[in-house]
Design a protein around this motif. Structure first.
Motif, mmCIF file in Angstrom:
data_model
loop_
_atom_site.group_PDB
_atom_site.id
_atom_site.type_symbol
_atom_site.label_atom_id
_atom_site.label_comp_id
_atom_site.label_asym_id
_atom_site.label_seq_id
_atom_site.Cartn_x
_atom_site.Cartn_y
_atom_site.Cartn_z
ATOM 1 N N GLY A 47 0.819 -1.203 0.000
ATOM 2 C CA GLY A 47 0.000 0.000 0.000
ATOM 3 C C GLY A 47 0.853 1.251 0.000
ATOM 4 O O GLY A 47 2.030 1.234 0.349
ATOM 5 N N ALA A 48 0.228 2.367 -0.413
ATOM 6 C CA ALA A 48 0.920 3.657 -0.450
ATOM 7 C C ALA A 48 -0.094 4.763 -0.204
ATOM 8 O O ALA A 48 -1.310 4.584 -0.385
ATOM 9 N N LEU A 49 0.411 5.925 0.213
ATOM 10 C CA LEU A 49 -0.419 7.091 0.481
ATOM 11 C C LEU A 49 0.022 8.239 -0.403
ATOM 12 O O LEU A 49 1.226 8.480 -0.579
ATOM 13 N N VAL A 50 -0.960 8.952 -0.949
ATOM 14 C CA VAL A 50 -0.717 10.182 -1.705
ATOM 15 C C VAL A 50 -1.366 11.317 -0.925
ATOM 16 O O VAL A 50 -2.597 11.346 -0.773
ATOM 17 N N ILE A 51 -0.572 12.231 -0.409
ATOM 18 C CA ILE A 51 -1.056 13.297 0.476
ATOM 19 C C ILE A 51 -0.806 14.643 -0.190
ATOM 20 O O ILE A 51 0.309 14.931 -0.644
ATOM 21 N N VAL A 52 -1.856 15.465 -0.232
ATOM 22 C CA VAL A 52 -1.774 16.803 -0.809
ATOM 23 C C VAL A 52 -2.374 17.783 0.199
ATOM 24 O O VAL A 52 -3.508 17.585 0.658
ATOM 25 N N ASN A 53 -1.632 18.833 0.541
ATOM 26 C CA ASN A 53 -2.093 19.871 1.466
ATOM 27 C C ASN A 53 -2.272 21.184 0.727
ATOM 28 O O ASN A 53 -1.407 21.580 -0.067
ATOM 29 N N GLN A 54 -3.398 21.847 0.989
ATOM 30 C CA GLN A 54 -3.660 23.183 0.477
ATOM 31 C C GLN A 54 -4.285 23.995 1.605
ATOM 32 O O GLN A 54 -5.500 23.942 1.829
ATOM 33 N N PRO A 55 -3.473 24.731 2.368
ATOM 34 C CA PRO A 55 -3.989 25.444 3.546
ATOM 35 C C PRO A 55 -5.156 26.364 3.190
ATOM 36 O O PRO A 55 -5.098 27.139 2.238
ATOM 37 N N ASP A 84 -8.880 4.510 -2.133
ATOM 38 C CA ASP A 84 -9.791 5.084 -1.138
ATOM 39 C C ASP A 84 -9.247 6.450 -0.724
ATOM 40 O O ASP A 84 -8.076 6.562 -0.350
ATOM 41 N N SER A 85 -10.092 7.483 -0.791
ATOM 42 C CA SER A 85 -9.664 8.849 -0.488
ATOM 43 C C SER A 85 -10.452 9.401 0.687
ATOM 44 O O SER A 85 -11.634 9.071 0.873
ATOM 45 N N SER A 86 -9.796 10.238 1.465
ATOM 46 C CA SER A 86 -10.427 10.970 2.561
ATOM 47 C C SER A 86 -10.033 12.436 2.445
ATOM 48 O O SER A 86 -8.887 12.761 2.114
ATOM 49 N N ILE A 87 -11.001 13.314 2.724
ATOM 50 C CA ILE A 87 -10.800 14.752 2.516
ATOM 51 C C ILE A 87 -11.271 15.503 3.758
ATOM 52 O O ILE A 87 -12.295 15.158 4.352
ATOM 53 N N ARG A 88 -10.508 16.504 4.121
ATOM 54 C CA ARG A 88 -10.950 17.472 5.114
ATOM 55 C C ARG A 88 -10.384 18.827 4.721
ATOM 56 O O ARG A 88 -9.745 18.958 3.681
ATOM 57 N N GLU A 89 -10.630 19.824 5.517
ATOM 58 C CA GLU A 89 -10.226 21.178 5.159
ATOM 59 C C GLU A 89 -8.715 21.270 4.919
ATOM 60 O O GLU A 89 -7.905 20.995 5.805
ATOM 61 N N GLY A 90 -8.347 21.616 3.685
ATOM 62 C CA GLY A 90 -6.955 21.806 3.331
ATOM 63 C C GLY A 90 -6.139 20.541 3.245
ATOM 64 O O GLY A 90 -4.902 20.609 3.181
ATOM 65 N N TYR A 91 -6.791 19.363 3.210
ATOM 66 C CA TYR A 91 -6.042 18.106 3.274
ATOM 67 C C TYR A 91 -6.744 17.044 2.449
ATOM 68 O O TYR A 91 -7.964 16.846 2.553
#
Length: 409
Positions: A47-55, A84-91
């Motif tokens: 498995g792997a994670l792709v993480i993108v942050n936008q403050p 599978d994706s999860s989203i929250r504010e800026g993340y």
């Protein structure tokens, strides 16, 4: 030698098997003392994670502008089983599970290549996307709280990041040190609307110029004094004063200092995580071990280094919140006790059934001769002592010939 009659051959020639088992026993003892003791086995999860942050970005914006593009880009990577994706504010976080047997290193590189291809289509305000493997064996082994008598919250945060974490990461076996609580250092630039209007420049123009100027970049190579040398463009400000002296173009061939249109302060970010111990605010951090290292050895080395830090700086004191090493120790101890208890009970059961001291002695000798060399083979296969491998099934079969009345085994 006929391998079907190997037992008869060993009886007629006892020296070679005795020497063999002595060697296997020595190898087993040496391997047992050198094997690492961990709570969980070191396995590679596909498995792997792709993480993108936008403050500051809303979840709806993250979904349409980031997550959907990321999923569309990585869907074409070979070997993907589930996304599978999860989203929250800026993340935005996208979990990618690969099929069993997929080379994980190659798959992660394919994900990075896919993200590099869509980097230009993502919003300008995002931080650099991160692609990382899922390491289930890299869980923290200890959670530690830091208290101080003569430091502010921001000073203690910087002390943990710059001094404590650096010294712990230098230890053999420490993979990462993550701080929880406290604040992060940052330089705040507060623009003066009146000064901006007087100079005829907008906040967006100031921000764009700071992004272009306040950075370090490569400048290629140049021939200087008859030799070829590397050239670097060094523009990153080291202090808040250096940043305040940055020249900002306002048009008409005129430039002003940043300090003329803004107030520049060396400050800290807004506190978003909070840690308390015994009703008092503290800064906590956790320590993760590197793959292939022993939980017990890394844990002891970490606390030995923390005690050295306490002796060198009396203003700070470390206390443990929790750890997983105590459970690992108890599991190891109970496994070794079960190993000895199982061997003793096996000998007792054999004697109760056979009522023969010679047969019982042979079976009792066979148990360590078969169990101890197993550790050597486990070491050759790269298996450590954990809650799965420490319990070994010990089976001893005794076949006695009672027909002749000799009771031979």
């Amino acid at each position: 030698m006929n391998f079907r009659n190997i037992s008869s051959w060993c009886i007629r020639n006892p020296v070679p098997p005795i020497v063999l088992f002595i060697g296997l026993m020595l190898a087993g003892f040496m391997a047992f003392h050198s094997m690492t003791v961990n709570n969980q086995p070191d396995i590679d999860f596909p498995g792997a994670l792709v993480i993108v942050n936008q403050p500051g970005a809303a979840p709806s914006e993250m979904q349409t502008q980031v997550t959907q593009k990321v999923e569309a880009a990585i869907r074409g990577v070979n070997g993907i089983d589930e996304i599978d994706s999860s989203i929250r504010e800026g993340y935005s976080q996208t979990f990618v599970q690969f099929q069993i047997g997929t080379p994980i290193d190659r798959a992660v590189n394919d994900l990075r290549d896919a993200m590099a291809q869509i980097r230009g289509s993502l919003p300008d305000g995002i931080l650099e996307p991160q692609v990382q493997r899922v390491d289930i064996s890299g869980e923290p082994i200890s959670f530690i709280a830091a208290e101080t008598t003569d430091m502010s919250l921001e000073e203690l945060s910087w002390y943990i990041d710059n001094d404590v974490a650096r010294r712990l990461r230098a230890l053999n076996g420490v993979a990462a040190v993550a701080r929880e609580g406290g604040v992060d250092r940052e330089i705040n630039v507060t623009l003066d609307p009146t000064a901006l209007q007087a100079q005829g420049i907008t906040a967006a123009q100031v921000s764009a110029q700071l992004r272009q100027v306040n950075t370090n970049a490569t400048g290629g190579r140049a021939e200087i004094a008859g030799s070829e040398q590397s050239v670097r463009v060094v523009g990153n400000a080291r202090t808040s004063y250096d940043l305040s002296q940055t020249m900002i173009s306002v048009g008409a061939n005129r430039s002003v200092r940043l300090a003329d249109v803004a107030r520049v302060q060396d400050s800290y970010s807004e506190q978003r995580t909070y840690a308390k111990l015994h009703g008092k605010q503290v800064i906590s951090f956790n320590v993760q071990r590197a793959k292939g290292k022993s939980d017990l050895e890394v844990y002891n080395e970490v606390w030995a280094e923390l005690h050295k830090i306490e002796k060198g700086d009396l203003r700070i004191r470390f206390s443990e919140i929790s750890n997983t090493v105590d459970y690992t120790k108890s599991q190891y101890k109970s496994s070794m006790e079960a190993l000895f208890e199982g061997a003793i009970l096996a000998v007792v059961v054999v004697y109760l059934f056979l009522r023969d001291g010679r047969a019982t002695a042979i079976s009792g000798l066979a148990i360590p001769l078969s169990a101890i060399p197993t550790f050597w083979f486990m070491s050759l296969l790269g298996i450590n002592l954990n809650e799965i491998s420490a319990i070994m099934p010990l089976t001893t079969q005794v076949d006695c010939d009672r027909k002749s009345g000799t009771g031979r085994c």
